[in-house]
Each structure stands twice: as structure tokens, then as C-alpha cells.
Design a protein around this motif. Sequence first.
Motif, PDB file in Angstrom:
ATOM      1  N   ASP A   1      -9.768   3.154  -1.403  1.00 16.24           N
ATOM      2  CA  ASP A   1     -10.845   2.910  -2.377  1.00 16.24           C
ATOM      3  C   ASP A   1     -10.345   2.067  -3.541  1.00 16.24           C
ATOM      4  O   ASP A   1     -11.030   1.143  -4.007  1.00 16.24           O
ATOM      5  CB  ASP A   1     -11.389   4.237  -2.918  1.00 16.24           C
ATOM      6  CG  ASP A   1     -12.090   5.056  -1.857  1.00 16.24           C
ATOM      7  OD1 ASP A   1     -12.733   4.448  -0.975  1.00 16.24           O
ATOM      8  OD2 ASP A   1     -11.996   6.300  -1.910  1.00 16.24           O
ATOM      9  N   ILE A   2      -9.147   2.401  -4.012  1.00 22.65           N
ATOM     10  CA  ILE A   2      -8.570   1.659  -5.142  1.00 22.65           C
ATOM     11  C   ILE A   2      -8.365   0.197  -4.766  1.00 22.65           C
ATOM     12  O   ILE A   2      -8.717  -0.720  -5.526  1.00 22.65           O
ATOM     13  CB  ILE A   2      -7.240   2.301  -5.574  1.00 22.65           C
ATOM     14  CG1 ILE A   2      -7.496   3.713  -6.121  1.00 22.65           C
ATOM     15  CG2 ILE A   2      -6.537   1.442  -6.621  1.00 22.65           C
ATOM     16  CD1 ILE A   2      -6.232   4.511  -6.375  1.00 22.65           C
ATOM     17  N   ALA A   3      -7.799  -0.042  -3.588  1.00 21.89           N
ATOM     18  CA  ALA A   3      -7.565  -1.420  -3.139  1.00 21.89           C
ATOM     19  C   ALA A   3      -8.879  -2.180  -3.018  1.00 21.89           C
ATOM     20  O   ALA A   3      -8.969  -3.364  -3.377  1.00 21.89           O
ATOM     21  CB  ALA A   3      -6.831  -1.403  -1.795  1.00 21.89           C
ATOM     22  N   HIS A   4      -9.908  -1.506  -2.523  1.00 22.18           N
ATOM     23  CA  HIS A   4     -11.213  -2.153  -2.358  1.00 22.18           C
ATOM     24  C   HIS A   4     -11.823  -2.504  -3.719  1.00 22.18           C
ATOM     25  O   HIS A   4     -12.400  -3.591  -3.894  1.00 22.18           O
ATOM     26  CB  HIS A   4     -12.142  -1.236  -1.582  1.00 22.18           C
ATOM     27  CG  HIS A   4     -13.493  -1.833  -1.298  1.00 22.18           C
ATOM     28  ND1 HIS A   4     -13.649  -3.004  -0.590  1.00 22.18           N
ATOM     29  CD2 HIS A   4     -14.743  -1.425  -1.638  1.00 22.18           C
ATOM     30  CE1 HIS A   4     -14.927  -3.307  -0.496  1.00 22.18           C
ATOM     31  NE2 HIS A   4     -15.615  -2.356  -1.142  1.00 22.18           N
ATOM     32  N   ARG A   5     -11.699  -1.631  -4.680  1.00 19.81           N
ATOM     33  CA  ARG A   5     -12.222  -1.892  -6.027  1.00 19.81           C
ATOM     34  C   ARG A   5     -11.508  -3.092  -6.653  1.00 19.81           C
ATOM     35  O   ARG A   5     -12.148  -3.938  -7.294  1.00 19.81           O
ATOM     36  CB  ARG A   5     -12.046  -0.647  -6.910  1.00 19.81           C
ATOM     37  CG  ARG A   5     -12.956   0.515  -6.553  1.00 19.81           C
ATOM     38  CD  ARG A   5     -12.493   1.800  -7.241  1.00 19.81           C
ATOM     39  NE  ARG A   5     -13.285   2.954  -6.821  1.00 19.81           N
ATOM     40  CZ  ARG A   5     -14.304   3.450  -7.499  1.00 19.81           C
ATOM     41  NH1 ARG A   5     -14.660   2.881  -8.635  1.00 19.81           N
ATOM     42  NH2 ARG A   5     -14.964   4.505  -7.063  1.00 19.81           N
ATOM     43  N   LYS A   6     -10.191  -3.138  -6.499  1.00 21.88           N
ATOM     44  CA  LYS A   6      -9.418  -4.276  -7.024  1.00 21.88           C
ATOM     45  C   LYS A   6      -9.853  -5.576  -6.360  1.00 21.88           C
ATOM     46  O   LYS A   6     -10.015  -6.622  -7.025  1.00 21.88           O
ATOM     47  CB  LYS A   6      -7.924  -4.053  -6.788  1.00 21.88           C
ATOM     48  CG  LYS A   6      -7.324  -2.925  -7.615  1.00 21.88           C
ATOM     49  CD  LYS A   6      -5.878  -2.688  -7.228  1.00 21.88           C
ATOM     50  CE  LYS A   6      -5.264  -1.550  -8.039  1.00 21.88           C
ATOM     51  NZ  LYS A   6      -3.885  -1.228  -7.612  1.00 21.88           N
ATOM     52  N   GLU A   7     -10.100  -5.496  -5.057  1.00 19.09           N
ATOM     53  CA  GLU A   7     -10.527  -6.687  -4.316  1.00 19.09           C
ATOM     54  C   GLU A   7     -11.880  -7.185  -4.814  1.00 19.09           C
ATOM     55  O   GLU A   7     -12.098  -8.402  -4.939  1.00 19.09           O
ATOM     56  CB  GLU A   7     -10.590  -6.347  -2.829  1.00 19.09           C
ATOM     57  CG  GLU A   7     -10.922  -7.543  -1.937  1.00 19.09           C
ATOM     58  CD  GLU A   7     -10.982  -7.159  -0.469  1.00 19.09           C
ATOM     59  OE1 GLU A   7     -11.333  -8.039   0.350  1.00 19.09           O
ATOM     60  OE2 GLU A   7     -10.691  -5.985  -0.142  1.00 19.09           O
ATOM     61  N   LEU A   8     -12.797  -6.266  -5.085  1.00 15.07           N
ATOM     62  CA  LEU A   8     -14.123  -6.643  -5.578  1.00 15.07           C
ATOM     63  C   LEU A   8     -14.041  -7.364  -6.924  1.00 15.07           C
ATOM     64  O   LEU A   8     -14.852  -8.254  -7.224  1.00 15.07           O
ATOM     65  CB  LEU A   8     -15.006  -5.400  -5.710  1.00 15.07           C
ATOM     66  CG  LEU A   8     -15.461  -4.732  -4.410  1.00 15.07           C
ATOM     67  CD1 LEU A   8     -16.181  -3.424  -4.709  1.00 15.07           C
ATOM     68  CD2 LEU A   8     -16.376  -5.667  -3.625  1.00 15.07           C
ATOM     69  N   LEU A   9     -13.072  -6.977  -7.755  1.00 17.74           N
ATOM     70  CA  LEU A   9     -12.914  -7.572  -9.088  1.00 17.74           C
ATOM     71  C   LEU A   9     -11.907  -8.727  -9.108  1.00 17.74           C
ATOM     72  O   LEU A   9     -11.587  -9.261 -10.173  1.00 17.74           O
ATOM     73  CB  LEU A   9     -12.468  -6.489 -10.088  1.00 17.74           C
ATOM     74  CG  LEU A   9     -13.471  -5.353 -10.330  1.00 17.74           C
ATOM     75  CD1 LEU A   9     -12.840  -4.255 -11.180  1.00 17.74           C
ATOM     76  CD2 LEU A   9     -14.723  -5.878 -10.997  1.00 17.74           C
ATOM     77  N   LEU A  10     -11.407  -9.086  -7.916  1.00 21.91           N
ATOM     78  CA  LEU A  10     -10.426 -10.178  -7.782  1.00 21.91           C
ATOM     79  C   LEU A  10      -9.156  -9.883  -8.575  1.00 21.91           C
ATOM     80  O   LEU A  10      -8.514 -10.783  -9.120  1.00 21.91           O
ATOM     81  CB  LEU A  10     -11.034 -11.512  -8.242  1.00 21.91           C
ATOM     82  CG  LEU A  10     -12.335 -11.934  -7.544  1.00 21.91           C
ATOM     83  CD1 LEU A  10     -12.845 -13.252  -8.114  1.00 21.91           C
ATOM     84  CD2 LEU A  10     -12.136 -12.049  -6.039  1.00 21.91           C
ATOM     85  N   LEU A  11      -8.820  -8.610  -8.641  1.00 18.41           N
ATOM     86  CA  LEU A  11      -7.621  -8.170  -9.352  1.00 18.41           C
ATOM     87  C   LEU A  11      -6.480  -8.106  -8.337  1.00 18.41           C
ATOM     88  O   LEU A  11      -6.481  -7.274  -7.428  1.00 18.41           O
ATOM     89  CB  LEU A  11      -7.893  -6.783  -9.956  1.00 18.41           C
ATOM     90  CG  LEU A  11      -6.925  -6.231 -10.996  1.00 18.41           C
ATOM     91  CD1 LEU A  11      -6.817  -7.149 -12.197  1.00 18.41           C
ATOM     92  CD2 LEU A  11      -7.393  -4.842 -11.446  1.00 18.41           C
ATOM     93  N   ASN A  12      -5.478  -9.029  -8.495  1.00 17.60           N
ATOM     94  CA  ASN A  12      -4.459  -9.165  -7.452  1.00 17.60           C
ATOM     95  C   ASN A  12      -3.043  -8.994  -7.998  1.00 17.60           C
ATOM     96  O   ASN A  12      -2.838  -8.707  -9.175  1.00 17.60           O
ATOM     97  CB  ASN A  12      -4.598 -10.532  -6.770  1.00 17.60           C
ATOM     98  CG  ASN A  12      -4.584 -11.669  -7.787  1.00 17.60           C
ATOM     99  OD1 ASN A  12      -3.769 -11.662  -8.715  1.00 17.60           O
ATOM    100  ND2 ASN A  12      -5.505 -12.623  -7.620  1.00 17.60           N
TER     101      ASN A  12
END
Length: 360
Positions: free
Chosen positions: A18-29
Motif C-alpha cells: 500500500d505504501i509503495a502504491h501511494r508513493k507511486e500515485l504521488l510520483l514520490l521516488n
Amino acid sequence: MNPTEQTLLEQMRITEFDIAHRKELLLLNEDDFSRLASYRPNIEPHIDALVDKFYEMQTGITEIALLIGDADTLTRLRTAQRRYILDLFSGLYDLEYVNNRLRIGLVHKRIGVEPKLYLAAINTLKGLLIEDIFTQIEHEQDRIAMLTALDKLFLFDITLVFETYIRSLVSEIESSKEKSEIYARTLEEKVRERTQQLEEMSRTDSLTGLLSVRHLQENLTRTLRTCQRRAEPVVIAYLDINDFKQINDTQGHQRGDEILRIVGDCIRKVSRAEDYCFRYGGDEFCLILPNCNEDQARNVYLQRLTNALKEQVDDVTLSIGMVQTGPMQFDEGHSLIRLADERMYAAKRAMKQVNQKETH
């Protein structure tokens, strides 16, 4: 954290995926993580001054100052805010980091921090950090990249805090709904019990405990139909306490009520489950005896009643009128009661004549 908040966190079940998916949605890499971590040495030397400036601005807002309250609370908040700023530039935004943000949302909801105040505080902190970044990073591209990474991380945190805030509200609503439903069910049960009690009271004569006369015709009609269908006889017996007025006049109404209760008790004692026994009014009683003929009523039922009454009071007698209908031909209910009443009065007159002869 209280048990309710702990339960709410467990229900959310935020996972690494879930955390990885949230980061992906916000383009946080990873580039953003590394960039933010690289700035930590820049912020650490003057972090206390930054926290002091933040709370100087916050306590200038009346609503926030009232929420903070005393100096001890302010000290704890300073410590928590210092840790949060360092976490922002840790470069590690894992499950522990996320759970800390979720707890912040629950704490804000519990102490009454409205969303507008939380967002105002975030905006204040963000403004101070932007000012710091502009001061320390000279290269424009590096500065823009750092500000972009920080902006995405703040958005990541805000979504987590608001999600728990909203979940907490929903949980409260569901809890209130459940309590309301429980209350409604309890109230319905009480109303049902009270209604049943009132119905029972309306069906029962309060003094004698026998059935109320208002239900006589209903039960008589039903009994006649049942006995007609089964080809069984029915006896209607009409009873009256002899010289009851004299008892009231000479011994008092309290004694009269006691006699009525005794007669009612004796009637219930000798009656079968299928019999219907009514206090007709005053000192008169009406009995419906299904699957019973007149001889059985006189020689068995009424004999038992007389004996039971003598055991309680030896100076009280009854005048009784009976009428049988069925098993072949069945008369109408009103006429049966009227005929039983007439026979009762005939029996009373006959008893008076006998008593007069004995006296003379």
C-alpha cells in the motif's frame, strides 16, 4: 493511544505494498528520498530555532493557543515537531514512518484539532522550510528539485493523516449508530413488555385475578365455535355471592373485597386450563366450561368450588345458574348468558324461600 485508536489502526492494515502504491500515485521516488536525506545535515544545526519560530507563529493563533494550553503540553509538542522535521529529511519512509503519520491523525481528531487548523500548521511549517531551503541552496535547479520532493512528501503525509481522521469520524458515526440501534431495540422491548403488561391488565380483573368481563363475548364465541367443530358440550355458569350487600354494609367494603378475592382464588384453584373464568361485575361471576356437560359441572366442578370456599370462609355461599349447549345444537352466546343469569336469580329466590320457611 487508547484501545479504540489502536483498533482503528489495526483495521486500516496499511502494508508495504500500500505504501509503495501511494508513493507511486504521488510520483514520490528514490531520487526524492535521496535528495531529502541529503538536506538533513543542513537542517539539524538550527532545528531548535526552526521549531521555536514555528510555535511562536502557532501560539499567535487564538484557537491553536487554546488547544495547546499549558507549558508542559507545549514542551511535548516541541519535541514531537522536532522529531517530525528530522523524519521529513530521513530519506526513509517505511511502515514505521507511515504508522507515525496515522497516529498523528488520530491524536489530532481526539484532541479536537480541526482539519483547517492542521492544514494551517502544515502550511506554516512548509513555509519555514521553503525559506530555509531558499537560504541554503543556491543552485536554482537543485532548489526546485528539493522543494518538489518536499511538496510531494507533505502531500503523502497529509493524505495519511486525513485518512485516519476520516476513518475515526466514520468509526464514531458507526459507534453512535450501533448505540442508537441498541437503544432503539431496548426501547422497543420495553414498549413491547409494557404493552403486554397493559394488555394483561386489561384482560384481568385487578381485584380477583380472574378475566375481565370485556373479553367475555370474545372468548365465549371462540369456545362455542371450537366445541361445535368438535361436537363437545359447553356449560355456562353464572355465580352470585349471597347477601353480599349485607356483608359490605355490616362488615365494611374491605371485608367485601376480601370475600371477592377469596372467591376468585377458589374459582382459579378448581378450574381447568381450558376453562374461562370472569368477574362479571360486582359480586357476580361467569364461567365458561368447555367439553363439560351440566351434570359434570354441578356434581364435580361446582362441588369442588363449594368445598374450596368452605375451607376459606364458612359463612359465604353462592347462588348458581347453569345452562348447557351442544354437543348437537348450539345456542347464541348472549342468550346463553341471559338464561344462566335467570337461572341464577331463580336459585337465589328459591334459597331465600327455604331460609324463610326455616326461620318460621
